[in-house]
Design a protein around this motif. Structure first.
Motif, PDB file in Angstrom:
ATOM      1  N   SER A  58      40.375  22.063 -16.253  1.00 15.28           N
ATOM      2  CA  SER A  58      40.631  22.322 -14.837  1.00 15.28           C
ATOM      3  C   SER A  58      39.364  22.162 -14.013  1.00 15.28           C
ATOM      4  N   GLN A  61      38.596  18.401 -13.631  1.00 10.89           N
ATOM      5  CA  GLN A  61      39.430  17.730 -12.625  1.00 10.89           C
ATOM      6  C   GLN A  61      39.052  18.186 -11.213  1.00 10.89           C
ATOM      7  N   GLU A  62      38.855  19.477 -11.033  1.00  9.78           N
ATOM      8  CA  GLU A  62      38.521  19.995  -9.711  1.00  9.78           C
ATOM      9  C   GLU A  62      37.222  19.387  -9.172  1.00  9.78           C
ATOM     10  N   THR A  97      43.993  23.343 -10.412  1.00  6.45           N
ATOM     11  CA  THR A  97      43.047  22.594  -9.578  1.00  6.45           C
ATOM     12  C   THR A  97      43.504  22.592  -8.129  1.00  6.45           C
TER      13      THR A  97
END
Length: 339
Positions: A58, A61-62, A97
């Motif tokens: 996460s 991706q964030e 995210t």
């Protein structure tokens, strides 16, 4: 009336969206591969200071999405929609995210085809006049996908030679209704093709027929041939799936040699890095496209590319019940010029 639709499965975009920026973050193993110079950020530790592999994914991706937005000279408030997905149950990576980024969100599941799926839908949102700025993203992580789809990491099982190594990484693309390109000009949507493969360690064979089906329909719809492209690249068929596509397409009269490759083949050195058939996972096409392909297009080395990410639409539950593995492939044409 579907005036932008050509043929049976392709859309020709009247106002092709421009790629404003991209960003990629990859894990240590990916950073040791042949494409290392194209990635924006290479992690030294794929846990990245988090308590679990899932929380790490996460974060990857964030941070990738935030960095792509910043690279475009924008803020999150400028983004109309976020389209993202991943491999984990109920696309939890993307959901958490999106919670942090807090922009209108469409969660997508196309398995490893999600990068092309998000680019397809994001492009149509902009071309249709529904948005000006869209972020398309996806991610995967070896340690999250491996224990969900195959074996616990602690098990230490041997990997078959047809198996692939799930890419740890994320890629994000910022699309805009204005900009200097490259542009997404055509979208060809895939259909489910199920060749009856049940072996979760042979994803290439499960997805290759779907790639062939989408590719042939793309050529028929657009009137293009392989020679109209500088590069045709599938998402993560690996060595096994790539060879199947070459063989199947040759039987249909299409010679792809010298033009076609696969993201899963390119991201690792399968011999030196012991990845057997190559890379896989949502992050495979995402990092190769947003890293290698995009930057080569900016250089002018590539002028027209067909990105066709492929996905195996199965789940651990149904596979354990003896079901076969459906495949899908979505294709987008990326041009340096609008047309």
């Amino acid at each position: 009336m579907a005036i932008k639709r050509i043929g049976t499965r392709t859309v020709k975009l009247e106002n092709p969206p421009s790629i404003l920026s991209t960003y990629t973050i990859v894990g240590p193993k990916e950073g040791e591969g042949p494409l290392r110079e194209y990635f924006d950020e290479i992690l030294e530790d794929d846990l990245w200071g988090q308590e679990s592999w899932e929380k790490s994914e996460s974060k990857i991706q964030e941070e990738t999405i935030k960095s792509a937005i910043a690279n475009a000279g924008l803020a999150t408030k400028d983004i109309d929609y976020l389209l993202s997905g991943d491999l984990l149950n109920q696309i939890i990576t993307s959901g958490y995210t999106a919670r942090q980024i807090s922009v209108p969100f469409f969660g997508l599941y196309g398995a490893c085809s999600t990068m092309s799926q998000s680019l397809s839908l994001g492009s149509m949102l902009i071309d249709g006049g529904f948005a000006d700025k869209v972020v398309c993203a996806t991610s995967s992580h070896f340690s999250t996908a491996e224990r969900q789809y195959r074996f616990p990491l602690e098990y230490g099982n041997q990997r078959s030679f047809s198996a692939q190594w799930t890419v740890t990484g994320a890629g994000a693309t910022v699309l805009s209704s204005s900009g200097n390109g490259p542009y997404i000009t055509y979208v060809t949507t895939g259909k489910i093709i199920d060749p009856g493969i049940k072996d979760v360690n042979n994803m290439g064979a499960a997805m290759a027929p779907a790639a062939m089906d989408t590719l042939i329909n793309h050529f028929k719809d657009t009137g293009f041939s392989p020679s109209d492209y500088d590069l045709i690249i599938t998402g993560d068929l690996g060595i096994v799936g790539k060879n199947i596509v070459l063989e199947l397409m040759a039987k249909e009269g299409y010679d792809l040699k010298g033009i076609y490759t696969d993201c899963g083949v390119e991201i690792f050195n399968n011999i030196e890095q012991d990845t057997h058939s190559g890379g896989s996972g949502c992050g495979c096409a995402a990092t190769v496209f947003n890293g290698y392909i995009y930057k080569e297009m900016l250089k002018g080395t590539l002028n027209r590319v067909l990105l066709m990410a492929t996905g195996a639409l199965h789940s651990p539950v149904i596979t354990q019940q003896g079901e076969s593995i459906p495949g899908i492939a979505h294709a987008v044409t990326i041009d340096v010029n609008k047309g």
